[in-house]
Design a protein around this motif. Structure first.
Motif, PDB file in Angstrom:
ATOM      1  N   LYS A  28       0.833  -1.192   0.000  1.00 33.26           N
ATOM      2  CA  LYS A  28       0.000   0.000   0.000  1.00 33.26           C
ATOM      3  C   LYS A  28       0.874   1.251   0.000  1.00 33.26           C
ATOM      4  CE  LYS A  28      -3.519   0.082   2.749  1.00 33.26           C
ATOM      5  NZ  LYS A  28      -4.384  -0.007   3.923  1.00 33.26           N
ATOM      6  N   LYS A  29       0.284   2.389  -0.331  1.00 37.79           N
ATOM      7  CA  LYS A  29       1.000   3.658  -0.377  1.00 37.79           C
ATOM      8  C   LYS A  29       1.571   4.052   0.979  1.00 37.79           C
ATOM      9  CE  LYS A  29      -1.220   5.828  -4.314  1.00 37.79           C
ATOM     10  NZ  LYS A  29      -2.039   6.951  -4.801  1.00 37.79           N
ATOM     11  N   ASP A  44     -11.976  -3.657 -13.113  1.00 41.19           N
ATOM     12  CA  ASP A  44     -11.768  -2.377 -13.792  1.00 41.19           C
ATOM     13  C   ASP A  44     -13.000  -1.476 -13.732  1.00 41.19           C
ATOM     14  OD1 ASP A  44      -9.108  -2.894 -14.548  1.00 41.19           O
ATOM     15  OD2 ASP A  44      -9.784  -4.063 -16.278  1.00 41.19           O
ATOM     16  N   GLY A  47     -12.873  -0.231  -9.824  1.00 37.96           N
ATOM     17  CA  GLY A  47     -11.555   0.134  -9.304  1.00 37.96           C
ATOM     18  C   GLY A  47     -11.150  -0.580  -8.033  1.00 37.96           C
ATOM     19  N   ASN A  62      -9.354  -0.363  -2.523  1.00 34.89           N
ATOM     20  CA  ASN A  62      -9.343   0.509  -3.682  1.00 34.89           C
ATOM     21  C   ASN A  62      -8.001   0.387  -4.399  1.00 34.89           C
ATOM     22  OD1 ASN A  62      -9.318   2.738  -5.468  1.00 34.89           O
ATOM     23  ND2 ASN A  62     -10.836   3.762  -4.176  1.00 34.89           N
ATOM     24  N   ARG A  63      -8.047   0.283  -5.703  1.00 36.11           N
ATOM     25  CA  ARG A  63      -6.844   0.114  -6.510  1.00 36.11           C
ATOM     26  C   ARG A  63      -5.869   1.286  -6.338  1.00 36.11           C
ATOM     27  NH1 ARG A  63      -7.596  -0.498 -12.878  1.00 36.11           N
ATOM     28  NH2 ARG A  63      -6.438  -2.415 -12.947  1.00 36.11           N
ATOM     29  N   ASP A  64      -6.378   2.476  -6.065  1.00 36.98           N
ATOM     30  CA  ASP A  64      -5.533   3.663  -5.899  1.00 36.98           C
ATOM     31  C   ASP A  64      -4.624   3.574  -4.671  1.00 36.98           C
ATOM     32  OD1 ASP A  64      -6.718   4.715  -8.142  1.00 36.98           O
ATOM     33  OD2 ASP A  64      -8.163   5.926  -7.014  1.00 36.98           O
ATOM     34  N   GLN A  65      -4.960   2.713  -3.723  1.00 38.59           N
ATOM     35  CA  GLN A  65      -4.163   2.576  -2.497  1.00 38.59           C
ATOM     36  C   GLN A  65      -2.984   1.621  -2.666  1.00 38.59           C
ATOM     37  OE1 GLN A  65      -6.754   1.430   0.661  1.00 38.59           O
ATOM     38  NE2 GLN A  65      -7.899   3.338   0.636  1.00 38.59           N
ATOM     39  N   ILE A  67       0.453   0.251  -4.451  1.00 33.67           N
ATOM     40  CA  ILE A  67       1.606   0.651  -5.258  1.00 33.67           C
ATOM     41  C   ILE A  67       2.023  -0.482  -6.184  1.00 33.67           C
ATOM     42  CG2 ILE A  67       4.041   1.293  -5.218  1.00 33.67           C
ATOM     43  CD1 ILE A  67       3.552   2.640  -2.545  1.00 33.67           C
TER      44      ILE A  67
END
Length: 72
Positions: A28-29, A44, A47, A62-65, A67
């Protein structure tokens, strides 16, 4: 002779079972690492990445979290 055949059979069986499912590590980020059982599925449309944690619970993140996703 029978013991050698049995040992070889057990080794081959354990390698076959071990090769069926791979664990993945999601980073994760914030630096946290998540270990999954099996390959996570990426949706997709919404997300989300869904995965089974090592305790057997199905989770989504969430895919944004995330790396990176690495096969263990």
């Amino acid at each position: 002779m029978h013991k050698i055949v049995a040992v070889i059979g057990l080794v081959l069986l354990s390698l076959t079972v071990a090769g069926c499912s791979s664990d993945y590590v999601l980073q994760k980020k914030n630096g946290e690492m998540i270990i999954t059982h099996g390959k996570p599925e990426v949706d997709d449309d919404n997300g989300l990445i869904t995965y089974e944690d090592i305790a057997g619970n199905e989770r989504a993140i969430n895919r944004d979290q995330i790396i990176q996703m690495i096969e263990k």
